[in-house]
Design an enzyme around this catalytic site. Structure first.
Site, PDB file in Angstrom:
ATOM      1  N   CYS A 252       0.891  -1.171   0.000  1.00  0.00           N
ATOM      2  CA  CYS A 252       0.000   0.000   0.000  1.00  0.00           C
ATOM      3  C   CYS A 252       0.921   1.210   0.000  1.00  0.00           C
ATOM      4  CB  CYS A 252      -0.882   0.004   1.248  1.00  0.00           C
ATOM      5  SG  CYS A 252      -2.002  -1.379   1.316  1.00  0.00           S
ATOM      6  N   LYS A 258       7.349   5.910   2.696  1.00  0.00           N
ATOM      7  CA  LYS A 258       8.109   4.797   3.297  1.00  0.00           C
ATOM      8  C   LYS A 258       8.846   4.028   2.217  1.00  0.00           C
ATOM      9  CE  LYS A 258       4.831   4.552   7.082  1.00  0.00           C
ATOM     10  NZ  LYS A 258       3.709   5.262   6.416  1.00  0.00           N
ATOM     11  N   ASP A 276      -0.490   0.178  -5.320  1.00  0.00           N
ATOM     12  CA  ASP A 276      -1.527   0.983  -4.666  1.00  0.00           C
ATOM     13  C   ASP A 276      -2.726   1.027  -5.599  1.00  0.00           C
ATOM     14  OD1 ASP A 276      -1.342   3.096  -2.096  1.00  0.00           O
ATOM     15  OD2 ASP A 276      -3.015   3.451  -3.479  1.00  0.00           O
ATOM     16  N   CYS A 374      -1.456   4.103  10.839  1.00  0.00           N
ATOM     17  CA  CYS A 374      -1.344   5.382  11.561  1.00  0.00           C
ATOM     18  C   CYS A 374      -2.606   5.548  12.400  1.00  0.00           C
ATOM     19  CB  CYS A 374      -1.096   6.560  10.613  1.00  0.00           C
ATOM     20  SG  CYS A 374      -2.342   6.767   9.346  1.00  0.00           S
TER      21      CYS A 374
END
Ligand SMILES: C[S@@+](CC[C@H](N)C(=O)[O-])C[C@H]1O[C@@H](n2cnc3c(N)ncnc32)[C@H](O)[C@@H]1O
Length: 432
Positions: A252, A258, A276, A374
């Site tokens: 993803c 990242k 993605d 997150c």
């Protein structure tokens, strides 16, 4: 266009059409606007959403009947007025008269009287109204009740810290590209540009700016010497234990923060595959890679449907940075407070588990999968890993020895308000 009217239009897109704040800003703010005015529009839009539940509480005490849905722009304009009076140093008379005058730019001059009356009443009664804040948790903490309750349940010792941290303006962190420049050298470049910054302990490429700045003024930004990335997100690459020759999947990946860090950490990988399903975000990933001068295999696909993109060759490392409630990054995206619904968390957990199962099938034996969110909600974090470990006997949970974050049952949690980072969760699984 008047800045207060622009903010009111942005806010009504968020409140009524449920559009993300950053998309609403791009849609409404004209490219020709001066940067000082743009900053004020953003201050109003972000500020009102940051304090929405408190400002709305004030509004309900000041109005005799609610504003009609078709006049959400007027409600938003009043909230902008209240925000200026309660939180900004704009002189009160200027705040009131400019907010009243903005009605003309919304083609609703009839609302002048209403706005004038509400704002003047707030000026007279603010002390009394503020005394009643303790009667409403939603208003006091400026968060929806479901989220306050969830945080209190999940983090009994920390929930108030988290809520308070979510109401602060976020810091700006940088990730220095150590392939191009050392951190010490980059700190000197910042100092030479009069940008105050300090290195972040525990992360060899992280820098914290004393004041946020526009990326265009960052030295070497266009040349890929540095990227903007919260320090919470900068832990992912190290947890993947990257070595030369490995095949790595970022399932993803967009917009690629990242992913780029993975290649900056270990440029001698055999391959890095980025997947993605959001085309717009993938475009940003492509732009970032170009700026940083890195290349990788990119697929626009559902990572959970292997036959759409996978050639069957398993990966040594997988980063699964799943879509989530984003409850760890509210200080950066205050619209989450009004857009996220309690009922939507179940959709996220279903997707996360599906992606986890599918990524697992693409991992080599003895390979490592890093599950990241997150989010600060246990449902999306430890509970997912607990369920997975129960259902997949070939999975073992790797204990992370780190000097950051709180140790949970299966991973590490960074909480907003404990240190300077956004909220993140990481858990490492290895295939037996
Ligand atoms: C937390 S963000 C990833 C952030 C990214 N790792 C970074 O550091 O820049 C989650 C991403 O998952 C993507 N996504 C959601 N569902 C997906 C799916 N089924 N397959 C692939 N990507 C998906 C979203 O489009 C979003 O870009």
């Amino acid at each position: 266009m008047d800045s207060r009217a622009l903010a009111a239009r942005i806010l009504s897109l968020v409140l009524q059409e449920k559009i993300h704040l950053d998309s609403a800003c791009s849609e409404i703010i004209p490219a020709t606007i001066e940067s000082r005015e743009q900053a004020f529009v953003m201050e109003l839009s972000y500020g009102v959403l940051r304090w929405y539940y408190r400002l709305d509480f004030f509004l309900n005490r000041l109005l005799n009947k609610p504003v009609r849905r078709k006049d959400t722009d007027i409600k938003a304009l009043i909230l902008c007025g209240l925000y200026q009076l309660a939180f900004l140093r704009t002189p009160a008379h200027a705040a009131v008269s400019a907010t009243v005058n903005a009605t003309v730019h919304l083609d609703k001059p009839w609302a002048k009287q209403l706005i004038n009356a509400v704002l003047r009443r707030y000026q007279r009664e603010s002390a009394t109204i503020e005394q009643t804040l303790n009667n409403s948790e939603t208003a006091l903490y400026a968060h929806p009740q479901w989220l306050i309750s969830a945080l209190r349940d999940d983090w009994p010792g920390y929930w108030q810290n988290i809520l308070n941290a979510n109401n602060q303006k976020p810091p700006m962190h940088l990730r220095v590209n150590l392939q191009k420049v050392t951190r010490a050298e980059y700190l000197r470049l910042l100092a030479a540009s009069n940008i105050e910054a300090v290195p972040v302990a525990g992360l060899d490429c992280a820098v914290s700016l004393i004041q946020p700045v526009d990326v265009d003024v960052l030295p070497g930004f266009a040349q890929g010497q540095v990227s903007v990335q919260d320090i919470g997100a900068q832990h992912a690459a190290a947890l993947l234990d990257l070595n030369p020759g490995l095949r790595v999947l970022d399932a993803c990946a967009a917009p690629g923060g990242k992913c780029a860090h993975i290649l900056e950490t270990q440029p001698a990988l055999a391959s890095l595959t980025a997947v993605d399903r959001d085309q717009t975000r993938l475009k940003r990933l492509g732009d970032n890679c170009q700026r940083l001068g890195i290349s990788l295999e990119i697929y626009h696909a559902d990572a959970g449907v292997a036959e759409q993109w996978w050639n069957g060759n398993p990966f040594d490392r997988i980063l699964l940075d799943v879509p989530c409630s984003a409850t760890g990054v509210i200080r950066r995206h205050p619209d989450i407070k009004v857009l996220r619904q309690e009922q939507s968390i179940g959709n996220y957990t279903d997707q996360q588990y599906r992606l986890l199962e599918s990524a697992w099938s693409m991992l080599k034996s003895r390979g490592r999968l890093l599950y990241a969110t997150c989010s600060v909600l246990n449902q999306e974090n430890d509970q997912q890993i607990a369920k997975f470990l129960k259902n997949y006997p070939d999975a073992s949970n790797i204990d992370m020895i780190q000097e950051w974050g709180l140790k949970t049952g299966y991973g590490l949690q960074i909480l907003p308000g404990i240190g300077d980072a956004d909220g993140f969760y990481y858990a490492v699984l290895e295939k037996r």
